[in-house]
Scaffold this active site. Structure first.
Site, PDB file in Angstrom:
ATOM      1  N   GLU B  49       0.855  -1.185   0.000  1.00  9.78           N
ATOM      2  CA  GLU B  49       0.000   0.000   0.000  1.00  9.78           C
ATOM      3  C   GLU B  49       0.889   1.232   0.000  1.00  9.78           C
ATOM      4  O   GLU B  49       1.737   1.399   0.870  1.00  9.78           O
ATOM      5  CB  GLU B  49      -0.886   0.020   1.247  1.00  9.78           C
ATOM      6  CG  GLU B  49      -1.969  -1.040   1.194  1.00  9.78           C
ATOM      7  CD  GLU B  49      -2.939  -0.930   2.366  1.00  9.78           C
ATOM      8  OE1 GLU B  49      -3.927  -1.664   2.345  1.00  9.78           O
ATOM      9  OE2 GLU B  49      -2.688  -0.120   3.278  1.00  9.78           O
ATOM     10  N   ASP B  60      -5.838   9.217  10.451  1.00  9.22           N
ATOM     11  CA  ASP B  60      -4.513   8.757  10.838  1.00  9.22           C
ATOM     12  C   ASP B  60      -4.077   9.250  12.203  1.00  9.22           C
ATOM     13  O   ASP B  60      -4.361  10.380  12.597  1.00  9.22           O
ATOM     14  CB  ASP B  60      -3.485   9.196   9.796  1.00  9.22           C
ATOM     15  CG  ASP B  60      -3.581   8.359   8.537  1.00  9.22           C
ATOM     16  OD1 ASP B  60      -3.421   7.134   8.649  1.00  9.22           O
ATOM     17  OD2 ASP B  60      -3.856   8.925   7.461  1.00  9.22           O
ATOM     18  N   TYR B 171     -10.816  -4.679   3.257  1.00 10.81           N
ATOM     19  CA  TYR B 171      -9.896  -4.232   4.297  1.00 10.81           C
ATOM     20  C   TYR B 171     -10.689  -4.059   5.583  1.00 10.81           C
ATOM     21  O   TYR B 171     -11.516  -3.165   5.681  1.00 10.81           O
ATOM     22  CB  TYR B 171      -9.255  -2.910   3.864  1.00 10.81           C
ATOM     23  CG  TYR B 171      -8.127  -2.398   4.752  1.00 10.81           C
ATOM     24  CD1 TYR B 171      -8.225  -2.416   6.137  1.00 10.81           C
ATOM     25  CD2 TYR B 171      -6.976  -1.870   4.187  1.00 10.81           C
ATOM     26  CE1 TYR B 171      -7.199  -1.932   6.930  1.00 10.81           C
ATOM     27  CE2 TYR B 171      -5.938  -1.372   4.974  1.00 10.81           C
ATOM     28  CZ  TYR B 171      -6.064  -1.412   6.346  1.00 10.81           C
ATOM     29  OH  TYR B 171      -5.053  -0.924   7.128  1.00 10.81           O
TER      30      TYR B 171
END
Ligand SMILES: Cc1ncc(COP(=O)(O)O)c(C=O)c1O
Lengths: 407, 261
Positions: B49, B60, B171
């Site tokens: 990735e 994040d 995912y």
């Protein structure tokens, strides 16, 4: 987009005004946003909810707020009569409490014990800390380091009210960075935390919900101006940060097509990217306001040509933000509302003029609307009226203006 | 079948779990990113990735935020990330997933992206399939796999819907929160993977917070691949431009997938 949707400015069921709005979020937030949307939809149709909110707005916040005929400002302008919608007289000193009360009731209905919020000028943080004290909820406020510095009085107020104020040191250390941190907190603590967003921004349902809670401003103003002058105003003018005070005033007038809706963005201290917060200013090759996605919603966003979000500048912390609420983007593109810019210097001029001529010290955010209002009034006959949203009072800014004067 | 599909099929034949490292393009600089990608492939990455730096990475944690800032300070753009991929394609044939926030992709244009990407798949952190239908269609039309996230908070109904839109793999986010290494893996991840299996035959990768060989092996017990992001990015940060950065990151990656001793 249906014609009727343009006339009423209602989003579709997923919170889209045309291409604007929507929900651009990490997957983890979809469930809590859905839960919130469902609760809000139920509350919206629940008379008991509105009864309780209206009582609090009256007895705790001080609604209705007056619509004041600013005669000396009107004479100074030499045209239409200028009326001020006095949101500055509300408890905590700005319109933000309208939304904070509404959402705190929702948080309580949802059984959430912890409330988080972002704040720029500190007004929304103070309003949130206040309602959390009132309802006995834990409260955490995220605020950019730059805003902590320039709005220190409000930081102290929030702490007095029992809130934890967390200084955010990332990025430009302003409102945008505070929202990022609040979103990160929410994504981590979704199970027990209510995110009380302070403007008509962010993912669905926030832009719709905040607008609904702020629309009390326009509903009152419409009745008040009709009873004072017997007719509709020619124009409404409000400053636009994320856009909550403006949309709150505008929304009940959307169908009154003869009423001009004028939003004032922060022109800052220059034309180039980074020197202002005028999202509808498309700028040059170096970047400017373009349709993009920031913090959960599609709208006009100040950005560079590579899609990196631009830094902004405004003398007022509450307007210092790179994106604008999606409903404003919609009203801009369909031409129903106009958006203009007012610089730091002009805001200071409006600040002083309003204080001198009317004995009202406005917030620096609000002050951006004063000089444009005078220009608009000047073009209109004396027997017409315009309304300026006096969104907040300026106590929090007095120190900052004093420091500028001594420099 | 796409290259990603083939990768998972061959892992399955071998009875092995997959390893998907993540790095940010341009951290610490683009030339090093290219060497890192090649090294990670050599260290056993089955898919890589590649993160596109963004000014406002709301999903994040601190480690990847700082990596993004470092890359942006170098002026790294989506275009740079893509040319990085086209360079390394000559050296490795590991499938690459572009990992980005939506706005840089939106400004670049989906036609452009699909036309010259050189990547195999695109995962957009802040794009849910409901908002992405036109976008997904364009990617599919160009043979790119749209990868979507699912989270412990995702309802079964949405899992089924997302599984229908997704290609390549799904995912699964190991727990509610932002990216970042954690000491403990929760049971959330395993429960989530079970729920995904009930509605989809696509391979499932688990990520967010995986940082040790033990955690990688744990994930392999119930999922098809483990994604390791912050732990690798933290290595890159700690090594701070040391001359053997690439080699040491490679060693770290190898240690993550080494058989238990
Ligand atoms: C008094 C006042 N007016 C206006 C604003 C701008 O926000 P909005 O555009 O949501 O009304 C703020 C924000 O802090 C404020 O405190």
């Amino acid at each position: 987009m249906k014609e009727s949707q343009i006339k009423t400015s209602e989003p579709d069921e997923h919170g889209h005004w045309g291409k604007f709005g929507g929900r651009y979020v990490p997957e983890t937030l979809v469930a809590p946003l859905e839960e919130l949307t469902n609760e809000f939809t139920r509350a919206r149709h629940d008379n008991n909810f509105w009864r309780e909110l209206n009582l609090l707005l009256r007895d705790y916040a001080g609604r209705p707020t007056p619509l004041f005929h600013a005669q000396r400002l009107s004479t100074h302008a030499g045209g239409a009569q200028i009326y001020l919608k006095r949101e500055d007289l509300l408890h905590t000193g700005a319109h933000k409490i309208n939304n904070a009360l509404g959402q705190a009731l929702l948080a309580r209905r949802m059984g959430k014990q912890r409330v988080i919020a972002e704040t720029g000028a500190g007004q929304h943080g103070v309003a949130t800390a206040t309602v959390c004290a009132l309802f006995g909820l834990r409260c955490v406020i995220y605020m950019g380091a730059e805003d902590v510095r320039r709005q220190s009085l409000n930081v102290f107020r929030m702490r007095l009210l029992g809130a934890d104020v967390i200084t955010v040191d990332a990025g430009t250390r302003t409102l945008k960075d505070a929202i990022n941190e609040a979103l990160r907190d929410w994504v981590t603590n979704v199970h027990d935390t209510y995110y009380l967003l302070g403007s008509a921004l962010g993912p669905h349902p926030y832009p719709l919900m905040v607008r609904d809670f702020q629309s009390v401003i326009g509903r009152e103003a419409r009745e008040q101006i009709l009873s004072a002058t017997g007719k509709l105003p020619r124009a409404l003018i409000a400053c636009v940060g994320g856009g909550s005070n403006a949309i709150g005033l505008f929304h009940p007038f959307i169908a009154d097509e003869a009423v001009r809706l004028i939003g004032v963005e922060a022109g800052g201290c220059g034309d180039s990217l980074g020197k202002h917060a005028a999202r509808f200013h498309s700028g040059e090759k170096s970047g400017g306001g373009r349709v993009g996605v920031l913090q959960g919603t599609m709208s006009y966003v100040l950005q560079d040509p590579n899609g990196q979000i631009a830094t902004t500048h405004s003398i007022s912390a509450g307007l210092d933000y790179s994106a604008i609420g999606p409903e404003h983007a919609f009203l801009h593109d369909n031409g129903r509302a106009e958006y203009i810019r007012s610089s730091d210097a002009e805001a200071l001029e409006g600040f002083r003029l309003c204080a001198k001529l009317e004995g009202i010290i406005p917030a620096l955010e609000t002050a951006h609307a004063i000089m444009p209002a005078i220009r608009v009034a000047r073009e209109l006959p004396r027997d017409d009226a315009i309304i300026v949203n006096l969104s907040g009072r300026g106590d929090k800014d007095v120190q900052l203006v004093a420091d500028l004067q001594t420099r | 079948m796409s290259r990603i599909g083939e990768t998972f099929a061959s892992l399955k034949r071998l009875g092995r779990g997959g390893f998907i490292p993540f790095v940010v393009a341009g951290d610490p600089d683009l030339a090093t990113t290219e060497r890192l990608l090649i090294e990670l492939a050599a260290a056993g990455a089955n898919i890589i990735e590649l993160g596109v730096p963004f000014s406002d990475p709301v999903a994040d944690g601190k480690v990847i935020q700082r990596a993004s800032e470092r890359a942006l300070r170098n002026g790294v753009t989506l275009r740079d990330a893509l040319s990085c991929v086209s360079h390394i394609k000559l050296h490795i044939d590991v499938p690459i997933v572009l990992f980005s926030y939506f706005n840089p992709l939106l400004q670049f244009g989906e036609e452009q992206l699909a036309g010259k990407a050189g990547v195999d798949a695109v995962l957009v952190t802040d794009l849910i399939p409901e908002e992405a239908e036109w976008w997904t269609q364009t990617l599919l039309g160009q043979g790119l796999d749209p990868i979507f996230l699912v989270a412990p908070t995702t309802s079964d109904e949405r899992l089924a819907y997302i599984a229908q839109q997704a290609r390549g793999f799904i995912y699964a986010v190991s727990r509610a929160g932002v990216t970042g290494a954690r000491d403990q893996m929760t049971r959330d991840a395993e429960a989530l993977v079970k729920r995904v299996r009930a509605v989809s035959d696509l391979p499932v990768a688990v990520g967010f917070g995986i940082s040790t060989p033990e955690q990688v092996r744990l994930v392999w017990r119930f999922a098809d691949a483990a994604v390791v992001g912050s732990a690798i990015v933290r290595e890159i940060e700690t090594l701070d431009n040391s001359p053997d950065l690439v080699k040491r990151v490679g060693e770290f990656a190898r240690s993550l997938v080494a058989p238990a001793s």
